[in-house]
Design a protein around this motif. Structure first.
Motif, PDB file in Angstrom:
ATOM      1  N   THR A  34       3.892  -4.897   1.910  1.00 38.74           N
ATOM      2  CA  THR A  34       3.496  -5.568   3.030  1.00 38.74           C
ATOM      3  C   THR A  34       3.660  -7.099   2.777  1.00 38.74           C
TER       4      THR A  34
ATOM      5  N   LYS B 188      -4.591   7.078  -0.444  1.00 33.25           N
ATOM      6  CA  LYS B 188      -3.850   5.852  -0.290  1.00 33.25           C
ATOM      7  C   LYS B 188      -4.397   4.976  -1.282  1.00 33.25           C
TER       8      LYS B 188
ATOM      9  N   GLU C   3       0.870  -1.220  -0.134  1.00 23.50           N
ATOM     10  CA  GLU C   3       0.087   0.137   0.072  1.00 23.50           C
ATOM     11  C   GLU C   3       0.791   1.307  -0.045  1.00 23.50           C
TER      12      GLU C   3
ATOM     13  N   SER D  21      -3.486   0.799  -2.949  1.00 18.77           N
ATOM     14  CA  SER D  21      -2.689  -0.634  -2.934  1.00 18.77           C
ATOM     15  C   SER D  21      -1.868  -0.671  -4.318  1.00 18.77           C
TER      16      SER D  21
END
Length: 304
Positions: free
Chosen positions: A278, A216, A204, A218
């Motif tokens: 992530t 924001k 992200e 992804s």
């Protein structure tokens, strides 16, 4: 997968293993002045050999423990950055991802040069934007690192992650201005992964303005997300002998899927771009600066 990072501790080069958590002590190995990690990794044919070479080197280097409260004395460095900035070339490919491919796709993506090693910025350092930029966006990417062997042939040493900051507005106005659009600083994470390029890397991006999240989104990258065969793509690039030089370190950004620009967001001077890969436990962030190159402050954002 083995991960290493280089840093300066009290102005002396050190190497650590793994991705340290924010606030934890650091275990570092002090390098000798003549230690050449880049050449060491270039001479190893695969991840196992690279790991063995690094392990053998560090076993013979003094271990230094840096307490959490003293981490401000440690400054991360771009992976394998050579002493002479001109021996590092930062470049990349555009329009590589499946989500950007159309029926008119060429058999090799366009390649561009961003600059030499001094445009690489580790976490916490500002990314400068040229004056007159039209619309600047972040691009969360995998960065492949190659080192010229004794004959000058680039050899894969590992990969990291970065932000290929781009004046996409200039490119959208005139596709022939890609070379100008790419002349922004490049963010790079200090952690070098010694294994092959990741098939999938997800995460992200958060853009903060005035201390609060303003956008924001992804992202998905990695070799499975790329339309081209990455190994063949790199082989065709490095078939050009003009890129061959012993000891030269190549940082190749292999493209991004989508960015804040595609969502209608426009970045501004002072925004902070935080990228969280992530899937790989990697986090890094940079403020954006429209004021041009500035003195490089001490990097402080080490957290994963």
């Amino acid at each position: 997968m083995t991960v290493l990072f280089e840093c300066l501790h009290d102005q002396v080069r050190h190497v650590g293993l793994g991705i340290p958590d924010a606030g934890e002590p650091l275990r570092l190995h002090r390098l000798r002045e003549d230690d050449d990690l880049a050449a060491l990794l270039a001479g190893a044919p695969d991840e196992e050999a690279r790991t063995a070479a690094v392990t053998a080197l560090l076993a013979d280097r003094p271990l230094v423990e840096v307490a959490a409260q003293d981490r401000h004395r440690v400054r991360p460095r771009p992976p394998l950055l050579p002493a002479h900035i001109g021996d590092a070339l930062v470049s990349g490919f555009m329009m590589t991802h499946n989500v950007k491919i159309d029926t008119g796709t060429q058999d090799q993506p366009n390649w561009f040069v961003k600059g030499l090693g001094d445009i690489l910025r580790v976490p916490g350092e500002p990314l400068s934007v040229p004056g007159g930029a039209v619309a600047v966006c972040e691009e969360a990417e995998v960065v492949l690192v190659y080192v010229g062997d004794a004959q000058g042939v680039p050899r894969y040493a590992g990969h990291t992650f970065g932000n290929d900051l781009t004046d996409i507005g200039r490119f959208k106005r005139h596709a022939g201005h890609l070379s100008y659009a790419k002349l922004c600083d490049a963010g790079i994470a200090p952690w070098l992964h010694l294994g092959p390029p990741p098939r999938s890397a997800t995460g992200e991006v958060v853009i903060e303005r005035g201390g609060s999240p303003a956008w924001k989104g992804s992202f998905t990258t990695g070799t499975d997300a790329i339309h081209y065969d990455v190994a063949a793509m790199m082989d065709r690039l490095f078939a050009h002998r003009s890129l061959h030089r012993p000891g030269r370190v190549h940082y190749v950004y292999i493209g991004a899927d989508r960015s804040s620009f595609h969502d209608g967001f426009r970045t501004a001077d002072g925004d902070r771009v935080a990228i969280d890969v992530t899937s790989h436990g990697v986090r890094f962030a940079h403020p954006l600066a429209w004021t041009g190159p500035a003195e490089r402050p001490a990097a402080q954002e080490w957290g994963r």
